[in-house]
Design an enzyme around this catalytic site. Sequence first.
Site, mmCIF file in Angstrom:
data_model
loop_
_atom_site.group_PDB
_atom_site.id
_atom_site.type_symbol
_atom_site.label_atom_id
_atom_site.label_comp_id
_atom_site.label_asym_id
_atom_site.label_seq_id
_atom_site.Cartn_x
_atom_site.Cartn_y
_atom_site.Cartn_z
ATOM 1 N N ASN A 68 28.672 62.526 48.417
ATOM 2 C CA ASN A 68 29.748 61.642 48.870
ATOM 3 C C ASN A 68 29.720 60.334 48.098
ATOM 4 O O ASN A 68 28.693 59.933 47.546
ATOM 5 C CB ASN A 68 29.704 61.405 50.391
ATOM 6 C CG ASN A 68 28.311 61.538 50.961
ATOM 7 O OD1 ASN A 68 27.510 60.629 50.827
ATOM 8 N ND2 ASN A 68 28.000 62.690 51.555
ATOM 9 N N THR A 111 34.676 65.143 54.346
ATOM 10 C CA THR A 111 33.706 66.220 54.555
ATOM 11 C C THR A 111 34.385 67.566 54.268
ATOM 12 O O THR A 111 35.608 67.671 54.338
ATOM 13 C CB THR A 111 33.156 66.151 55.997
ATOM 14 O OG1 THR A 111 32.078 67.081 56.104
ATOM 15 C CG2 THR A 111 34.201 66.486 57.056
ATOM 16 N N SER A 136 29.481 63.051 57.603
ATOM 17 C CA SER A 136 28.552 62.446 58.567
ATOM 18 C C SER A 136 27.543 61.564 57.832
ATOM 19 O O SER A 136 26.901 60.696 58.428
ATOM 20 C CB SER A 136 27.817 63.541 59.338
ATOM 21 O OG SER A 136 27.099 64.356 58.436
ATOM 22 N N GLU A 137 27.397 61.791 56.516
ATOM 23 C CA GLU A 137 26.453 61.001 55.716
ATOM 24 C C GLU A 137 26.989 59.612 55.394
ATOM 25 O O GLU A 137 26.287 58.798 54.794
ATOM 26 C CB GLU A 137 26.107 61.747 54.429
ATOM 27 C CG GLU A 137 25.251 62.979 54.694
ATOM 28 C CD GLU A 137 24.837 63.704 53.419
ATOM 29 O OE1 GLU A 137 25.660 63.802 52.503
ATOM 30 O OE2 GLU A 137 23.694 64.166 53.371
ATOM 31 N N HIS A 165 26.067 59.289 46.671
ATOM 32 C CA HIS A 165 24.995 60.151 47.179
ATOM 33 C C HIS A 165 25.198 61.566 46.664
ATOM 34 O O HIS A 165 26.305 62.096 46.695
ATOM 35 C CB HIS A 165 24.992 60.163 48.708
ATOM 36 C CG HIS A 165 24.178 61.286 49.278
ATOM 37 N ND1 HIS A 165 22.824 61.391 49.066
ATOM 38 C CD2 HIS A 165 24.534 62.377 50.005
ATOM 39 C CE1 HIS A 165 22.375 62.492 49.656
ATOM 40 N NE2 HIS A 165 23.388 63.107 50.229
HETATM 41 ZN ZN LIG Z 1 23.194 64.880 51.232
#
Ligand SMILES: [Zn+2]
Length: 307
Positions: A38, A53, A83-84, A103
Site C-alpha cells: 500500500n 484493499t 487495514s494496513e 509498504h
Molecule cells: Zn503487508
Amino acid sequence: MITMQGTKYLSDFEAKKAIIDLGKRMYLRGFVAANDGNISCRVGANTIWTTPTGVSKGFMTPEMLVKMDLSGKVLLGNRKPSSEIKMHLRVYQENPEVMAVTHAHPPIATCFAIAGISLDKAVLPEAVVQLGTVPVAHYATPGTQEVPDSIAPYCKDYNGVLLANHGALTWGKDIYEAFYRLESVEYYATILMNTGSILKQANELSERQVSELLKIRENLGIKSGGVPAGAQQESNTRDVVDSRPGTSVLQENQYHGKLVALNETNQMVREGSGNAALLSIHTDRSKDEIIAEVVSRVAEQLTHKGG
Ligand SMILES: [Zn+2]
C-alpha cells in the site's frame, strides 16, 4: 503542487497519478504479490490519498483510490482502504515532516525481517547517506493496532523499518523519496544477503569512513536515518589484484618508485590506488623468478603509461 500555510502538497490529481505510477513500479519490481502492499501520500495537513484493499497495486485506476483524514475517516472514494493504513497514519502522526509512506513485501528485505536481522552494516556509502540503518520492529498481527504501536518508536529517527515476519515500511518528505527508500531497503538487503550469506565475506566501512559519510548526509540536510557502527580497522584501503590463496610471501618491493606490496593474506596489492600494477605471483617459483616477473611487469606497466 499546492501551498498551504507554507507547506507544499501535491494536488489531488498529482497525488493519485503518482500513487498509480509507483504502484505499477512496486508490482513490476516484484516488491509485492497479488494484492499486497500500500501507498499513501499527504495532500493537506490532515488528508491523504491511499490505495484500496483487494486490488493489485500494478493495476489501479484513479477512481479506485481513497481519500482519508489522519484519524482514519474515509472522505472520498467507493472502496475501502487497506487495514494496513493504520501504520501509515501512525507514521504521519509521529512525524509531521513525512509526506508519503510506502509498504511492500520485497523478498530479500522480508527475509531479513523474518530472520530478525536489522540492516545495520556499513557496507554501502549510498545506504549510509540516503537511508541509514533499518531496524526490525517486533512482530504484530497484520491489520491490528499492535502494528502501528510496534513502529512508533522509529518514525522520527529512521527512514524506514522492517516489520518482523511481514515486510518493509518506508517514508519520506515526498512520495518519490518514500518509494526510493523502499527500493534502497531491498537493494541494501540484497547486498547484505549476498556478502554475508553467499560470499560470507565483506569489508565493512570503518568508523572513520562512516563519519565522513555522515558529514555528507548532514550537508544534504538529511536529519534522519540510523548510523551503522562501522569497523574499527580499515580493510578496504588496498587494491586487490590476485585474491587466490597461497600467493607469494614477498613482503614489499620498491621498484622505480612504485610501491608493490602484499597484504596480510598475501594478495598482491598496491596501496590506495585504482591503477594497481597487475601482478600475480605463485609460491611454486623461486624468489629470483618472482622478482624477475615483478620487474618485467612493473616495467611493462610503466611503458604503457608512457613513463
Ligand atoms: Zn503487508
